[in-house]
Design a protein around this motif. Structure first.
Motif, short mmCIF file in Angstrom:
data_model
loop_
_atom_site.label_atom_id
_atom_site.label_comp_id
_atom_site.label_asym_id
_atom_site.label_seq_id
_atom_site.Cartn_x
_atom_site.Cartn_y
_atom_site.Cartn_z
N MET A 90 4.22 -15.62 -39.66
CA MET A 90 3.76 -16.89 -39.08
C MET A 90 2.75 -16.70 -37.94
SD MET A 90 5.40 -19.76 -40.22
CE MET A 90 5.81 -20.98 -39.00
N CYS A 91 2.97 -15.69 -37.10
CA CYS A 91 2.25 -15.70 -35.82
C CYS A 91 0.99 -14.82 -35.81
CB CYS A 91 3.19 -15.27 -34.69
SG CYS A 91 3.62 -13.53 -34.74
N ARG A 92 0.93 -13.85 -36.68
CA ARG A 92 -0.18 -12.89 -36.80
C ARG A 92 -0.35 -11.98 -35.58
NH1 ARG A 92 0.23 -13.86 -41.94
NH2 ARG A 92 -1.81 -13.26 -42.72
N MET A 93 0.64 -11.92 -34.74
CA MET A 93 0.52 -11.05 -33.56
C MET A 93 0.63 -9.57 -33.97
SD MET A 93 -0.02 -11.23 -30.37
CE MET A 93 -0.32 -9.80 -29.35
N CYS A 94 1.19 -9.32 -35.16
CA CYS A 94 1.48 -7.94 -35.53
C CYS A 94 0.37 -7.33 -36.41
CB CYS A 94 2.80 -7.88 -36.28
SG CYS A 94 2.71 -8.75 -37.84
N LEU A 95 -0.81 -7.94 -36.39
CA LEU A 95 -1.88 -7.43 -37.27
C LEU A 95 -2.22 -5.97 -36.95
CD1 LEU A 95 -4.34 -10.50 -37.28
CD2 LEU A 95 -2.87 -9.72 -39.15
N SER A 125 1.68 -6.49 -40.13
CA SER A 125 2.56 -5.33 -40.37
C SER A 125 3.99 -5.76 -40.66
CB SER A 125 2.53 -4.39 -39.16
OG SER A 125 2.96 -5.07 -38.01
N CYS A 126 4.32 -7.04 -40.42
CA CYS A 126 5.70 -7.48 -40.67
C CYS A 126 5.90 -7.96 -42.09
CB CYS A 126 6.11 -8.57 -39.68
SG CYS A 126 5.33 -10.14 -39.99
N THR A 127 4.82 -8.05 -42.86
CA THR A 127 5.00 -8.45 -44.26
C THR A 127 4.43 -7.40 -45.22
OG1 THR A 127 2.96 -9.72 -44.13
CG2 THR A 127 5.00 -10.96 -43.87
S1 FES Z 1 3.15 -12.37 -38.32
FE1 FES Z 1 4.48 -12.73 -36.63
S2 FES Z 1 5.28 -10.77 -36.22
FE2 FES Z 1 4.09 -10.47 -38.00
#
Ligand code: FES
Ligand code: SF4
Length: 776
Positions: free
Chosen positions: A47-52, A66-68
């Motif tokens: 959802m948040c895209r912070m983990c790109l 990286s979370c998906t």
């Molecule tokens: S998109 Fe939110 S932590 Fe990966």
């Protein structure tokens, strides 16, 4: 065990499981990737895209969440490239368009992932000058949770938890686009047994608890790990204290038990610690109540013990003592027996109607909670699991989600019927909890157990049921399957009492063995059997005619009111010790609070009284007791000593066993008219003295099916007057059509129900007024 694969992260090779997500693989190797929505115990949503992060693909480098994204052999990952940094700055700048900069007044400030990650990965300044979103704030979404919508970053952690983990999706996103907000549904408050977990996992201060809001800043908190004692799962917790006051309890991630989650009872049941109703000095109750010193109280009690006339000494213990305290009591009782020729009349009774012999004979058969994840089939015959072992319910729910088959017997777990493969209700089990058919003839049963890995969670569903059918089921499963059993005794440190007391009897034994021709001395220890038991009336009668009653407790209650002396005791957080959970896992409880007034821990009283019997003996400390207690464990390699339990590798607890001796006769009552059940919230002294949750156990209600409810002219939620002999109570009625005919569910831990006879019919009439519906 699958073969590991190698990936390259930031120029270094790391080895990882093939099915892992990039974020997990990096985390395991000490490489932190910032995130908001990802949580290791929930399905990823991206959802948040912070983990790109940047990965190498056949078409060149690409930014992926990286979370998906899963790892693959020789994958090249960059978590720190210029492109990644730019993406992180963009995500944070975007989130801060609407997130208010109210950190100085926000409870989350100081432990806020948004605040921390903005400092570490943010752009330093924002280009936005427009007005941010505004909402009415805060809005209460339940009695214990507040919502500040403008702080929400739409990460969906709370909504996913409620949907996936606790199974009560009462919080959701509403509206669309710029107006998207998290909220509850109209007229449906966030009344979940697990709502506090959303406050803990919310990465900003959008969800807060009434009990903690504006109480402290995180950097002022003193913290210690410990173990919850609300039920026998033994959830790992962190106790947060400021200025010697417990302000918050957080769940800690213990892979064997709670996996980070807590029930709201476990999380919010602590305000009683600082109640001004706590007893802080010994009280002598004669014609009046007077405070006395500890020494005076010990003299008075030892005079009673050694009075030539005293011929029976009974100890009724509750579930909240530590293993060390049960061990000290057991030592005291053994010494007393040695001094006393009439050994038969010194007994320890455990205050739980649901205790019975259980299944302990074969240690090999005893299961662990994590066996649920390996089982083919889970069998549940016990009290209502969601109300009595709430985090075990979460583990069962998780196992079912992962494909394990759940079969439920009986009438107590109707609320989780939708999780089952088969629910064996009225046609298989009658209202007295006996089988209507041979077990071998239960349709669609054999295929789920024959040569399968089965975990059976077995306990009494009703305090007065015959336990033979449970034993029959155990034996059948043992013959047909590869069986592991979890004994479903639910109260606090029940298993610690069983491990450390040589012989445990039940409340029915206390009632039956009580001989009024003798001089009776009765101790109650953190137990209130005059409330919350089907035997309450009989126990009260016996305590009234006892010659001397000593109550060790924190509060005045229905039982302590009948005592001659009340000794003030300590609670969890105020003492050091160990507890044993339902798998026989021994976990540490740590001290972080000072003891109020002259209160002492149970073991200190037993030590002083032991010293009166034998001048040579005196326990000096909890450490000494712990080391003596450890001698009795079967596996000498991994003893649950304080030293071992404090080692990082043992923080999740140590499994170990002691022989168990429960001497409880089967109560074989038939013609059950009422099924007494324990609800999560009730009228325990600790709960009614914890203002944040005190009202949650105040509703009086009963459940029955339509047929029982005299016909349909009365509507669901009607208010009726329930009458039996001289008892008359107004209650709400809830219709539960999974119940058999003519069986009424009564919550025994709600005030007013203790004097009902479960074998007699009750009369129901539509009530004229609703005045007495709630108790305060
Ligand atoms: S998109 Fe939110 S932590 Fe990966
Ligand atoms: S309230 Fe918190 S947990 Fe829920 S979506 Fe918003 S930020 Fe995420």
């Amino acid at each position: 065990m699958t073969d590991k694969i190698t990936i390259n992260v930031n120029g270094s090779e790391i080895s990882t499981e093939p099915d892992q997500l990039i974020i997990e693989a990096c985390e395991d190797s000490g490489i932190h990737i910032p995130r908001f929505c990802w949580h290791k115990r929930m399905d990823p949503v991206g959802m948040c895209r912070m983990c790109l992060v940047e990965i190498d693909t056949p078409r060149g480098k690409a930014l992926v969440p990286s979370c998906t994204t899963k790892v693959s052999e020789d994958l090249i990952v960059d978590t720190e490239s210029e492109v990644v940094k730019k993406a992180q700055e963009g995500v944070l700048e975007f989130l801060l368009i609407n997130h208010p900069l109210d950190c100085p007044v926000c409870d989350k400030a100081g432990e806020c992932p948004l605040q921390d990650q903005t400092m570490a990965y943010g752009p330093g300044e924002s280009r936005f000058v427009e007005d941010k979103r505004h909402f009415e704030k805060p809005i209460p979404i339940s009695e214990i949770i507040l919502l500040d919508r403008e702080r929400c970053i739409l990460c969906a952690r709370c909504t996913r938890f409620s949907d996936e983990i606790s199974g009560d999706p009462l919080i959701e996103f509403i509206q669309r686009g710029n107006k998207t907000q998290v909220n509850t549904f109209p007229d449906e408050p966030f009344r979940s047994y697990f709502s506090g977990n959303t406050v803990q996992i919310c990465p900003v201060g959008a969800l807060t608890s009434t009990s903690y809001r504006f109480k402290a800043r995180p950097w002022d908190l003193k913290k210690v790990s410990s173990t919850c004692n609300c039920c026998s799962v033994g959830c790992s917790v962190e106790l947060n204290v400021s200025q010697n006051k417990m302000l918050r309890i957080l769940g800690e991630d213990n892979d064997f038990t709670n996996q980070g989650w807590l029930s709201d009872k476990g999380r919010y049941n602590f305000e009683y610690l600082h109640s001004d109703k706590r007893i802080t000095l010994p009280l002598l109750i004669d014609s009046s109540t007077q405070e006395i010193s500890i020494n005076e109280s010990m003299d008075l009690i030892s005079n009673e013990i050694f009075s030539q006339k005293t011929s029976s000494v009974s100890f009724i213990v509750g579930p909240n003592s530590t293993n060390e305290e049960y061990f000290a009591l057991n030592n005291f009782v053994n010494d007393l027996k040695e001094k006393n020729d009439n050994n038969e009349d010194i007994n320890i009774y455990f205050s739980d109607d649901y205790l019975y012999k259980g299944f302990f004979e074969n240690q090999e058969k005893l299961g662990e909670i994590k066996d649920l994840d390996l089982a083919d089939t889970i069998i549940l015959w016990s009290q209502d699991i969601k109300d009595n072992l709430p985090t075990l319910y979460l583990r069962i729910k998780q196992a079912v989600k992962n494909g394990k088959k759940l079969l439920i017997f009986g009438h107590t777990n109707t609320a989780i019927k939708e999780l089952t493969e088969h629910y064996f209700g009225e046609e298989i089990i009658n209202k007295n909890f006996e089988f209507n058919v041979e077990i071998s003839e239960i349709p669609d049963f054999e295929e789920f157990i024959l040569d399968k890995n089965v975990v059976a969670i077995l306990g009494k569903s009703s305090p007065i049921q015959d336990v033979e059918p449970i034993t029959e089921l155990f034996q059948y499963l043992d013959e047909k399957s590869n069986l592991k059993v979890l004994n479903a005794f639910s109260k606090g440190n029940t298993f610690g009492a069983l491990q450390n007391i040589d012989c445990v009897k039940g409340l029915n034994e206390f009632v039956n063995e009580f001989d009024e021709s003798k001089r009776n001395l009765v101790f109650t220890i953190g137990a209130n059997p005059v409330n919350n038991s089907v035997l309450s009336k009989k126990i009260k009668d016996r305590l009234i005619i006892s010659d001397f009653v000593v109550a060790l407790d924190m509060f005045l209650n229905e039982t302590t009111e009948l005592a001659n002396i009340i000794l003030p005791t300590t609670s969890y957080g105020e003492k050091e010790g160990t507890v044993t959970n339902l798998e026989m896992r021994i976990l540490k409880q740590n001290k972080i609070l000072p003891v109020p007034g002259s209160a002492l821990s149970d073991w200190e009283y037993w030590s002083m009284l032991l010293n009166k019997i034998d001048n040579e003996k005196l326990f000096e400390s909890e450490i000494e007791l712990n080391s003596l207690m450890c001698d009795g464990y079967i596996d000498k390699e991994i003893l649950p000593s304080f030293e071992n339990l404090n080692k990082p590798k043992n923080l999740d607890g140590i499994l170990n066993f002691k022989p168990i001796n429960i001497e409880i006769e089967n109560i074989n009552l038939i013609n059950l008219e009422m099924l007494f059940v324990h609800r999560l919230y009730g009228d325990s002294s600790s709960q009614i003295n914890s203002p944040s949750i005190s009202m949650l156990g105040s509703e009086r209600f009963i459940e029955m099916n339509y047929a029982t409810y005299f016909g349909s002219y009365m509507l669901n939620n009607d208010v009726v007057t329930l009458t039996q002999d001289d008892v008359s109570i107004q209650v709400n009625v809830y219709i539960n059509d999974s119940l058999p005919d003519n069986l009424i569910i009564i919550p025994i831990n709600r005030r007013g129900f203790q004097n009902l006879d479960p074998q007699k019919k009750v009369e129901l009439e539509v009530a004229n007024s609703r005045e007495q519906l709630s108790v305060s």
